[in-house]
Design an enzyme around this catalytic site. Structure first.
Site, short mmCIF file in Angstrom:
data_model
loop_
_atom_site.label_atom_id
_atom_site.label_comp_id
_atom_site.label_asym_id
_atom_site.label_seq_id
_atom_site.Cartn_x
_atom_site.Cartn_y
_atom_site.Cartn_z
N ASP A 67 5.80 6.02 72.28
CA ASP A 67 6.60 5.18 71.11
C ASP A 67 5.77 5.31 69.86
OD1 ASP A 67 4.42 3.57 71.89
OD2 ASP A 67 6.00 2.14 72.94
N ASP A 136 7.04 -9.62 77.50
CA ASP A 136 8.48 -9.78 77.62
C ASP A 136 9.18 -8.88 78.47
OD1 ASP A 136 8.66 -7.40 76.17
OD2 ASP A 136 9.86 -8.37 74.40
N HIS A 138 8.76 -5.55 78.68
CA HIS A 138 9.14 -4.10 78.20
C HIS A 138 8.21 -3.24 78.80
CE1 HIS A 138 6.84 -4.78 74.09
NE2 HIS A 138 5.97 -4.09 74.87
N GLU A 143 12.77 -3.27 74.77
CA GLU A 143 12.78 -4.67 74.62
C GLU A 143 14.15 -5.20 75.71
OE1 GLU A 143 10.11 -5.70 73.70
OE2 GLU A 143 10.19 -5.86 71.50
P1 PGA Z 1 -1.08 -4.38 75.05
O1 PGA Z 1 0.57 -4.04 74.97
O2 PGA Z 1 -1.49 -3.33 76.07
O3 PGA Z 1 -1.29 -4.25 73.95
O4 PGA Z 1 -0.99 -5.53 75.79
C1 PGA Z 1 1.44 -3.34 75.94
C2 PGA Z 1 2.90 -3.26 75.81
O5 PGA Z 1 3.16 -3.93 74.83
O6 PGA Z 1 3.48 -2.24 76.26
#
Ligand code: PGA
Length: 262
Positions: A67, A136, A138, A143
């Site tokens: 992404d 959440d 994702h 999302e």
């Molecule tokens: P993080 O994010 O590795 O910074 O915890 C993970 C994500 O949002 O997929």
């Protein structure tokens, strides 16, 4: 689904780097799917170390990032382009022309997203997709409410995600509202997935991902249907798992069988 519960972030990073290295040694022109965020940084450091000290060769690797923030240019310090080059690509021998990251400033998002999907297929599909998980549930920026068949597209971020990611920005208002992300359907087509999670703020999402119903509420839960999935989580992220003891037992058995093959 192979669930590996490790002590802490360091062990998660070492074990995940070992999985990537093994796959790469087996297939030098591996097609990798890669994440950003805090979770994979330790794994990237281990892979850089393996490159520098053991000659792990990335010269034929193709990589596709999950992404990118919509609206950020590749040289923006909070862009995922910047993140990937700074934390990983600048330190290994991957060829720049083999690196694919969604363009946050694509003139026509739909055309770009279709091209990205096409390019993944043209390169033979993703062999190993590494994933973090959001609070959440994702994966990528898919999302809650994302279609489980979704493809690369622009997705609106939840306030929780914007809040979580605001730690990388000067202030929350600077966090983009949207991102280009591979879809759940895109991710699911990877030949193998490796999901990582560390810390107790991920415990609820990890439990729902592994033991909850397959649901758009936790988009990572679709991975339960994947035939080749490794999940490496540390003790804190694993703390809500109902069958935690069984997963540990399974892991011990797997290690034993590998050590003493019958
Ligand atoms: P993080 O994010 O590795 O910074 O915890 C993970 C994500 O949002 O997929």
């Amino acid at each position: 689904m192979r669930i590996i519960i490790v002590e802490d972030y360091e062990e998660m990073s070492r074990k995940s780097a070992k999985v990537v290295s093994e796959r790469l040694r087996r297939k030098p022109d591996l097609v990798l799917g890669l994440p950003t965020g805090s979770t994979p940084v330790g794994m990237y450091q281990q892979l850089i170390k393996a490159h520098k000290e053991k000659g792990l060769d990335f010269s034929r690797v193709r990589s596709f990032n999950l992404d990118e923030y919509w609206g950020l240019s590749p040289d923006h310090p909070q862009s995922y382009h910047y993140f990937m080059w700074h934390n990983f690509f600048n330190h290994i021998n991957i060829k720049p022309e083999n690196v694919y990251i969604p363009r946050g400033e694509a003139e026509n998002a739909e055309t770009f997203c279709n091209w990205y999907e096409h390019k993944i297929k043209e390169e033979g599909g993703i062999d190993l997709q590494v994933l973090g998980i959001g609070r959440d549930g994702h994966i990528g920026f898919n999302e809650p409410g994302s279609s489980l068949g979704s493809r690369t597209r622009i997705k609106t971020l939840t306030e929780e995600t914007r809040e979580d990611n605001s730690r990388f920005f000067e202030k929350k208002e600077d966090v983009p509202y949207c991102a280009i992300t591979m879809g759940i359907g895109t991710i699911f087509e990877a030949k193998e997935c490796l999901l990582l999670a560390s810390g107790d703020n991920k415990a609820e999402a990890v439990q729902k991902c592994i033991e909850g119903p397959v649901s758009t509420e936790t988009t990572a839960s679709l991975l339960q249907l994947h035939s080749k999935l490794i999940i490496i989580v540390d003790e804190e992220a694993a703390k809500n798992l109902k069958s935690k003891d069984y997963y540990k037992h399974t892991q011990r058995m797997a290690e034993k069988l590998q050590a003493e093959p019958r």
